[in-house]
Design an enzyme around this catalytic site. Sequence first.
Site, PDB file in Angstrom:
ATOM      1  CE  LYS A 160      -2.154  -0.976   3.872  1.00  0.00           C
ATOM      2  NZ  LYS A 160      -1.662  -2.309   4.261  1.00  0.00           N
TER       3      LYS A 160
ATOM      4  NE  ARG B  16       6.956  -1.187   9.781  1.00  0.00           N
ATOM      5  CZ  ARG B  16       5.775  -1.037   9.197  1.00  0.00           C
ATOM      6  NH1 ARG B  16       5.695  -0.394   8.048  1.00  0.00           N
ATOM      7  NH2 ARG B  16       4.692  -1.529   9.740  1.00  0.00           N
TER       8      ARG B  16
ATOM      9  NE  ARG C 297       7.457  -3.289   6.057  1.00  0.00           N
ATOM     10  CZ  ARG C 297       6.165  -2.988   6.021  1.00  0.00           C
ATOM     11  NH1 ARG C 297       5.671  -2.306   5.008  1.00  0.00           N
ATOM     12  NH2 ARG C 297       5.363  -3.364   6.989  1.00  0.00           N
TER      13      ARG C 297
ATOM     14  NE  ARG D 138      -4.156  -1.014   9.888  1.00  0.00           N
ATOM     15  CZ  ARG D 138      -3.080  -0.481   9.309  1.00  0.00           C
ATOM     16  NH1 ARG D 138      -2.979   0.823   9.161  1.00  0.00           N
ATOM     17  NH2 ARG D 138      -2.119  -1.244   8.867  1.00  0.00           N
TER      18      ARG D 138
ATOM     19  NE  ARG E 142       2.043  -5.241  11.135  1.00  0.00           N
ATOM     20  CZ  ARG E 142       3.176  -5.296  10.419  1.00  0.00           C
ATOM     21  NH1 ARG E 142       4.229  -5.904  10.912  1.00  0.00           N
ATOM     22  NH2 ARG E 142       3.240  -4.736   9.256  1.00  0.00           N
TER      23      ARG E 142
END
Length: 198
Positions: A23, A143, A137, A98, A154
Amino acid sequence: MTTPSTDTSARRLLIVGPPGAGKGTQAVRIAEELSIPAISTGDIFRANVSGETELGVLAKSFMDSGEYVPDSVTNDMVRSRLAEDDAASGFLLDGYPRTLDQVEALDGMLSELETSLDAVLLLVVETEEVVGRLVERGKEQGRSDDTEETIRKRLDVYAEQTAPLIDVYEKRGLVRRVDGMASIDEVTAALRGALAGR
Ligand code: ADP
């Protein structure tokens, strides 16, 4: 002859899809093409975490466990962001809404601004593929919420709390589906096509 000044292109947009769907990457590209801001709630939270603001301190514990930050906090943050000048002629929201409560809050914000959504771009991906992308990632960007355990959490939270939003927007006739498994450039092209009604 003067060109009519009315801009008929879709400029009030959401991009939705599970964590790791791409996204953020696509939002930046599409927003630039349309000259509208890409507004990522995840990025705003992360900037606050790095800046150690009050909001950041609050958000961090939720983010690190893969949970959503409470709606009241997120809604206020988005309300003030959408009131900024650069969002007046359009925006591409990434990572918001969300939850169903956030959908309702966004409806309220937009009606206060006397406007409404033009389209909801949905990136369709395969779950196992996105876990792999996110683990990568995590290694590259460090992160703290990109560990395998948090990623699975998640994805569960997405399926439970966010996937139902798609039905809501589907009923409003706003959803435009794009295959998120293609290359980055191909996905951008498909999104462009979806916005042009192709
Ligand atoms: P991803 O889509 O890859 O999960 P984001 O960068 O969009 O990542 O979001 C990271 C985290 O920020 C989320 O797991 C959540 O804790 C918090 N967050 C972002 N957007 C929202 C939102 N709309 N409501 C609640 N929490 C949010």
